[in-house]
Write a protein that holds these residues in place. Structure first.
Motif, PDB file in Angstrom:
ATOM      1  N   GLN A  18       0.858  -1.182   0.000  1.00 40.01           N
ATOM      2  CA  GLN A  18       0.000   0.000   0.000  1.00 40.01           C
ATOM      3  C   GLN A  18       0.897   1.234   0.000  1.00 40.01           C
ATOM      4  OE1 GLN A  18      -3.576  -0.582   1.668  1.00 40.01           O
ATOM      5  NE2 GLN A  18      -4.320   1.422   1.068  1.00 40.01           N
ATOM      6  N   PHE A  43       1.006   5.668  -0.062  1.00 38.30           N
ATOM      7  CA  PHE A  43       0.278   6.878   0.319  1.00 38.30           C
ATOM      8  C   PHE A  43       1.072   8.097  -0.109  1.00 38.30           C
ATOM      9  CE2 PHE A  43      -0.600   3.534   3.328  1.00 38.30           C
ATOM     10  CZ  PHE A  43      -1.972   3.563   3.441  1.00 38.30           C
ATOM     11  N   THR A  65      -3.927  10.534  -0.586  1.00 37.92           N
ATOM     12  CA  THR A  65      -4.338   9.543  -1.573  1.00 37.92           C
ATOM     13  C   THR A  65      -3.582   8.237  -1.345  1.00 37.92           C
ATOM     14  OG1 THR A  65      -4.758  11.314  -3.154  1.00 37.92           O
ATOM     15  CG2 THR A  65      -4.539   9.108  -4.054  1.00 37.92           C
ATOM     16  N   THR A  66      -4.218   7.142  -1.719  1.00 39.59           N
ATOM     17  CA  THR A  66      -3.594   5.827  -1.588  1.00 39.59           C
ATOM     18  C   THR A  66      -3.946   4.958  -2.789  1.00 39.59           C
ATOM     19  OG1 THR A  66      -3.275   3.919  -0.125  1.00 39.59           O
ATOM     20  CG2 THR A  66      -5.510   4.782  -0.295  1.00 39.59           C
ATOM     21  N   THR A  67      -3.151   3.953  -2.983  1.00 41.72           N
ATOM     22  CA  THR A  67      -3.450   2.854  -3.885  1.00 41.72           C
ATOM     23  C   THR A  67      -2.774   1.621  -3.294  1.00 41.72           C
ATOM     24  OG1 THR A  67      -3.411   2.002  -6.147  1.00 41.72           O
ATOM     25  CG2 THR A  67      -1.474   3.227  -5.427  1.00 41.72           C
ATOM     26  N   TYR A  68      -3.183   0.464  -3.754  1.00 41.23           N
ATOM     27  CA  TYR A  68      -2.554  -0.756  -3.250  1.00 41.23           C
ATOM     28  C   TYR A  68      -2.491  -1.809  -4.340  1.00 41.23           C
ATOM     29  CZ  TYR A  68      -7.402  -2.261  -2.529  1.00 41.23           C
ATOM     30  OH  TYR A  68      -8.732  -2.575  -2.696  1.00 41.23           O
ATOM     31  N   ALA A  92       3.303   6.052   7.166  1.00 40.91           N
ATOM     32  CA  ALA A  92       2.332   4.957   7.249  1.00 40.91           C
ATOM     33  C   ALA A  92       2.949   3.829   8.050  1.00 40.91           C
ATOM     34  CB  ALA A  92       1.951   4.471   5.853  1.00 40.91           C
ATOM     35  N   VAL A 116      -2.103   6.041   8.892  1.00 34.23           N
ATOM     36  CA  VAL A 116      -1.369   7.021   8.097  1.00 34.23           C
ATOM     37  C   VAL A 116      -1.364   8.330   8.878  1.00 34.23           C
ATOM     38  CG1 VAL A 116      -1.251   8.205   5.884  1.00 34.23           C
ATOM     39  CG2 VAL A 116      -2.190   5.897   6.012  1.00 34.23           C
TER      40      VAL A 116
END
Length: 187
Positions: free
Chosen positions: A59, A61, A70-73, A100, A110
């Protein structure tokens, strides 16, 4: 970030405000050609935080271009990066560092410096499996924009038995350029 003993991933904000990654192949020892995980314009200049809860879950951030978080994983079982999404709305973050930490495979936290120079956190998951709404760890004007760090630690078997085994420590630069900390749970 190392998600396994033989796997290394690197993340950065590109010149066009995208978020880019590459990984080193355990078989060849060479770095893969970098590729974006968030398109141009998604990120502001500053730090990126990455954590892994398991070898097949990464993950990432960052502070967004509109000062959101914002995040993505990536889930190895699905083999693709999820479309980036905000966990804090526009205007909630100052450009700069983000931290994080994961204290277990079931929990992410976070931390960032807010737009009013507070220290803010968001936690995953709530009872429904969503992100908890962001909330302050330290009030207005309690930090300088810039550096922030967090660490999760276990404090031993006795503490585990009485229910205080997991601690989160957050550190930031205070208003007088001092190092300030917050500890959860309180001692």
């Amino acid at each position: 970030m190392a998600r396994a003993p033989d796997r290394l991933d690197v993340f950065w904000v590109g010149a066009d405000a995208n978020v880019t990654t590459t990984t080193r192949s355990p078989e060849t020892g060479r770095w893969a050609t970098p590729w974006p995980i968030a398109e141009a314009g998604w990120a502001s200049r500053g730090a990126i935080a990455a954590v892994t809860r398991a070898a097949d879950h990464v993950q990432v951030f960052w502070i967004g271009s509109d000062h959101n978080v914002t995040t993505t994983y990536w889930l190895g079982t699905e083999g693709a990066w999820v479309e980036p999404f905000p966990i804090a709305p526009a205007g909630w973050a100052s450009p700069g560092a983000i931290a994080a930490v994961t204290s277990s495979p079931e929990r992410l936290e976070v931390f960032w410096v807010g737009s009013d120079r507070n220290v803010t956190t968001a936690i995953w998951p709530d009872e429904a499996g969503h992100w908890v709404a962001p909330f302050p760890v330290a009030g207005r004007e309690s930090s300088q924009p810039g550096a922030i760090a967090a660490v999760a630690r276990k404090v031993g078997f006795i503490a585990y038995m009485i229910g205080t085994a997991n601690h989160l420590d957050t550190f930031w630069v205070g208003p007088q350029n001092n190092i300030t900390t917050s500890i959860w749970p309180g001692l």
